[in-house]
Design a protein around this motif. Structure first.
Motif, PDB file in Angstrom:
ATOM      1  N   THR A  56       0.925  -1.292   0.097  1.00 34.90           N
ATOM      2  CA  THR A  56      -0.026   0.056   0.119  1.00 34.90           C
ATOM      3  C   THR A  56       0.812   1.110   0.003  1.00 34.90           C
ATOM      4  N   ASP A  57       2.064   1.149   0.477  1.00 36.24           N
ATOM      5  CA  ASP A  57       2.987   2.338   0.544  1.00 36.24           C
ATOM      6  C   ASP A  57       3.356   2.586  -0.887  1.00 36.24           C
ATOM      7  N   GLY A  58       2.633   3.377  -1.778  1.00 39.71           N
ATOM      8  CA  GLY A  58       3.027   3.426  -3.315  1.00 39.71           C
ATOM      9  C   GLY A  58       4.112   4.501  -3.593  1.00 39.71           C
ATOM     10  N   LEU A  59       4.377   5.476  -2.830  1.00 41.47           N
ATOM     11  CA  LEU A  59       5.170   6.271  -3.239  1.00 41.47           C
ATOM     12  C   LEU A  59       6.622   6.096  -2.829  1.00 41.47           C
ATOM     13  N   ARG A  60       7.830   6.485  -3.543  1.00 39.86           N
ATOM     14  CA  ARG A  60       8.927   6.142  -3.151  1.00 39.86           C
ATOM     15  C   ARG A  60       9.325   6.816  -1.892  1.00 39.86           C
ATOM     16  N   ALA A  61       8.811   7.786  -1.414  1.00 33.72           N
ATOM     17  CA  ALA A  61       9.232   8.408  -0.119  1.00 33.72           C
ATOM     18  C   ALA A  61       8.541   7.537   1.172  1.00 33.72           C
ATOM     19  N   GLU A  62       7.343   7.087   0.775  1.00 34.53           N
ATOM     20  CA  GLU A  62       6.902   6.193   1.932  1.00 34.53           C
ATOM     21  C   GLU A  62       7.774   4.919   1.891  1.00 34.53           C
ATOM     22  N   ARG A  63       8.116   4.186   0.990  1.00 37.17           N
ATOM     23  CA  ARG A  63       8.790   3.055   0.954  1.00 37.17           C
ATOM     24  C   ARG A  63      10.350   3.216   1.658  1.00 37.17           C
ATOM     25  N   THR A  68       3.196   5.971   5.927  1.00 37.09           N
ATOM     26  CA  THR A  68       2.250   6.174   4.998  1.00 37.09           C
ATOM     27  C   THR A  68       2.226   7.772   5.217  1.00 37.09           C
ATOM     28  N   ILE A  69       2.387   8.251   3.912  1.00 40.93           N
ATOM     29  CA  ILE A  69       2.365   9.731   3.960  1.00 40.93           C
ATOM     30  C   ILE A  69       0.702  10.128   3.285  1.00 40.93           C
ATOM     31  N   ASP A  70       0.142   9.335   2.296  1.00 39.83           N
ATOM     32  CA  ASP A  70      -1.032   9.727   1.852  1.00 39.83           C
ATOM     33  C   ASP A  70      -1.877   8.691   1.805  1.00 39.83           C
ATOM     34  N   ALA A  72      -3.842   5.499   0.402  1.00 42.74           N
ATOM     35  CA  ALA A  72      -3.741   4.825  -0.842  1.00 42.74           C
ATOM     36  C   ALA A  72      -5.305   3.911  -0.935  1.00 42.74           C
TER      37      ALA A  72
ATOM     38  N   ALA B 144      -2.741   4.637  -7.132  1.00 43.81           N
ATOM     39  CA  ALA B 144      -3.609   4.330  -5.870  1.00 43.81           C
ATOM     40  C   ALA B 144      -3.699   5.669  -5.107  1.00 43.81           C
ATOM     41  N   GLU B 294       5.308   6.664 -10.962  1.00 41.44           N
ATOM     42  CA  GLU B 294       5.414   7.888 -10.121  1.00 41.44           C
ATOM     43  C   GLU B 294       6.307   8.718 -10.876  1.00 41.44           C
TER      44      GLU B 294
END
Lengths: 413, 302
Positions: A56-63, A68-70, A72, B144, B294
């Motif tokens: 669910t952590d779809g953004l690079r910054a989140e991974r 979790t930032i935003d 999903a 998503a 992204e």
């Protein structure tokens, strides 16, 4: 088939993403290529186990940061229902993103770590759940395996949370002991929790009664767009396009157009290009009236038997969502459904303390993620209902006129 | 279910129509990005429901890479003619010439990334303030995360770490000059929802979505249509198979799937049983890196 939108709240450490991963995994909604990608990424981690949170952590910054930032959105279905999950961040810094996810949810799953019980985050997530008036709440007490599946631990947390729920006025609250990591009580009931007699989490999600969540009594139809073909054969065609937010409209109904207050009668209703005798929420339709009156985007067509309030001053609970502080006296655009009107925040009467749930009178500053009670004056009257009574006609956003950013969420009282 | 409770497809349909009408109500120069694929065809169908008997308050806009399937292009032109709406086509080929862009080289060189230049030029040429697109959140993990009204800066860039809050069904489409908004009415639909809707509404699609015989290049398990746009080597394995397309992008970056599904019901059965995602099975362009989508979105991609 029915559709349930739910939000999951909790920090990463509470096992939120693992829970979602588990729901998707056990309902066979994860595709092989996504799983392979997960395995590849998980190998970069030390313990070598598949990290379902990466799903669910779809953004690079989140991974990179493991948070979790935003929100999903994830989708799955069982033979009984379709589900849309809003996987929301738990950190206080990203509260406004949780508010985004909560605003459209029918149900909230609030995760509590069995080892820590009800903590500040639990309270904050519950405040938002209550503030946004999410109709159903499931308190999932997770990591039961780490407390030896102890019934006492579970019962104590239930008692603690019941007090929070009472203070916040949460109505439909259910409790369930789970272990997201092992899949205990997620899709199927577990042998490890013999003392728990309730349904599994998925059972709850599949059977929560949703029919009463849409108000069919208070008819509200905000006009989005006026369809006027102005061709020769459709010279007189004038249709008011919009989505019925609540209630039922029938041909022949006596209606009032707010805020102006004109009266008329429904001449015809079109749904998907066909004339129908009645239409109901949340259908998108075109309404025709008997009288030729001045109606435009932002007007609200209501039935005469039940009317909203109309005023140019409203009181609201406001969740402030901008990095710049709220300055009382500043002008903002207030948008409620399709209606935009200039407004000014006149007064901030109190701030809600997230720890004690108490009200702090006349706060000095209103910063990002603060929840405050405000009085807002609008340049012209708006038609609204109390948010706690009618979610779809009591929520408004504040927009900064210079940056155009959405800076506040108002739950009108 | 109560008589006043909508089926999930009706709920999704109403949500999408509402979003399209918000675009019509809030923007001065919107556009509908149309590729000839099933998702944008569904958008056109929803727009007919949202605005008829009136005209669409926006043109259909196609960014043509020059590598499209001829079947999709023919379908595009026929559809625009049938519904009597304006179609704007801008070609990546022309942007490459006028801006002296360098084309990617290699076996499956794709113009996918170059599309962004043509798209941004087209937005500027017409002054589009909103572009409706058929992206869905179930497609890909960066998607998503995206809002339904997604604001792009003057360079077309998406800033995923600073998205506007988006509450209820209240959409804030206000922007500064130079910015524009990408709007995704079918954000909440899944691939299966689209197919079930196409079936229910009897929506026509280009023939390549259904099983047909095709000579393809078999490359690392993926089947790529032979065309003048891909380079062949002597060692390549060329086979003729019964295939269909699950997504329709460029001929260079879209793979076919082996299938005998000749009708919608067969396709729905196959998709229900499949273990591979839509993009995973058919898109070569996503395989570049974990954050390929992204990164492209940050640069102004659709």
């Amino acid at each position: 088939m029915d559709l349930l939108r739910f939000i999951t709240a909790g920090s990463v450490d509470d096992g939120k993403s693992t829970l979602i991963g588990r729901l998707l995994f056990d309902s066979k909604s994860i595709m092989i290529d996504h799983l392979e990608a997960l395995e590849k990424q998980s190998k970069n981690k030390e313990d070598g186990e598949i990290d379902l949170a990466l799903l669910t952590d779809g953004l690079r910054a989140e991974r990179e940061q493991g948070i979790t930032i935003d929100v999903a959105y994830k989708y799955f279905a069982t033979p009984k229902r379709k589900f849309i999950i809003a996987d929301a961040p738990g950190h206080i810094q990203y509260t406004r993103n949780m508010v985004t996810g909560a605003s459209n949810s029918d149900l909230a799953i609030i995760l509590v770590d069995a080892r820590h019980g009800v903590v500040e985050q639990t309270r904050r997530h519950s405040i938002i759940t209550s503030l946004l008036n999410i109709p159903h709440v499931v308190v999932a007490i997770n990591k039961m395996d780490l407390v030896d599946f102890s019934q006492d631990v579970y019962n104590n947390i239930v008692i603690d949370y019941a007090e929070v729920a009472k203070k916040l006025g949460l109505k439909d609250v259910r409790y369930i002991p789970i272990s997201a990591l092992n899949g205990d009580n997620i899709v199927a009931k577990t042998a490890a929790l013999t003392w728990y007699e309730g349904p599994s989490l998925l059972d709850i999600l599949e059977t929560v009664e949703l029919a009463d969540d849409i108000d069919l009594e208070k008819a509200r139809f905000p006009v989005q767009y006026v369809i006027r073909p102005q061709t020769e054969e459709l010279h007189d065609y004038r249709g008011y396009a919009g989505k019925i937010n609540s209630g039922i409209y029938k041909k022949g109904d006596a209606v009032t157009i707010l805020p102006a207050g004109f009266s008329s009668t429904i001449k015809a209703i079109e749904h998907n290009g066909k004339e129908v005798d009645e239409a109901f929420a949340p259908q998108s339709v075109v309404i025709h009236l008997e009288d030729d009156i001045d109606i435009s985007r932002g007007d609200l067509i209501v039935k005469n038997d039940n009317r909203p309030k109309v005023s140019n001053e409203v009181e609201a609970l406001l969740c402030w969502m901008d990095h710049k502080a709220l300055v009382p006296g500043n002008k903002y655009l207030l948008q409620i459904n399709s209606k935009q009107v200039r407004s000014v925040v006149k007064e901030v009467s109190y701030k809600l303390d997230v720890h004690s749930l108490e009200q702090i009178a006349s706060p000095e500053t209103v910063a990002l993620n603060d929840i405050v009670k405000v009085t807002i004056k609008t340049a012209s009257p708006v038609a609204y209902d109390a948010y706690q009574e009618l979610r779809t006609n009591g929520g408004a956003i504040l927009i900064d006129e210079t940056s155009h950013v959405t800076v506040g969420a108002c739950m009108i009282q | 279910m109560s008589a006043y409770r909508l089926d999930y497809l009706d709920q999704l349909e109403s949500e999408a129509i509402h979003i399209m009408r918000e675009v019509a109500g809030q923007f001065e120069k919107p556009a509908l990005l149309f590729s000839g694929g099933k998702d944008s065809i569904t958008l056109v169908h929803l727009a007919l429901k949202a605005f008829r008997p009136g005209k669409f308050p926006f043109p259909l806009v196609h960014i043509d890479t020059g590598h499209n399937f001829p079947e999709a292009l023919q379908f595009r032109d026929e559809l625009a003619a049938t519904i009597g709406e304006k179609l704007v086509v801008r070609k990546v080929e022309d942007t490459i010439k006028s801006r002296q862009l360098t084309e990617p080289k290699g076996k499956f060189a794709s113009r996918n990334a170059l599309q962004t230049y043509t798209l941004l030029d087209t937005i500027e040429e017409f002054g589009f303030d909103a572009c409706i697109g058929g992206a869905r959140r179930d497609e890909e993990k960066a998607r998503a995360k995206e809002r339904i009204f997604s604001v792009r800066d003057e360079f077309g860039q998406w800033n995923p770490k600073l998205q506007r809050p988006e509450l209820w069904n209240t959409y804030n489409g206000r922007i500064s000059k130079g910015e524009n908004v990408r709007v995704f009415p079918i954000s909440n639909w899944t691939e299966l929802d689209i197919w079930n809707y196409i079936k229910r509404e009897n929506i026509a699609l280009p023939s390549i979505y259904f099983a047909h015989e095709r000579t393809v290049l078999e490359h690392e398990g993926q089947l790529i249509a032979l065309s003048e746009f891909i380079q062949l080597d002597d060692t390549d394995s060329i086979v003729t198979k019964k295939v269909r397309y699950r997504t329709v992008g460029d001929m260079t970056c879209t793979a076919a799937v082996e299938s005998s599904a000749s009708g919608i019901d067969d396709i729905i059965r196959e998709i229900t049983a499949t273990k591979t995602s839509e993009r995973g099975e058919t898109r070569i362009d996503d395989k570049v890196s974990e954050a390929a989508m992204e990164d492209r979105k940050k640069n102004g991609y659709f």
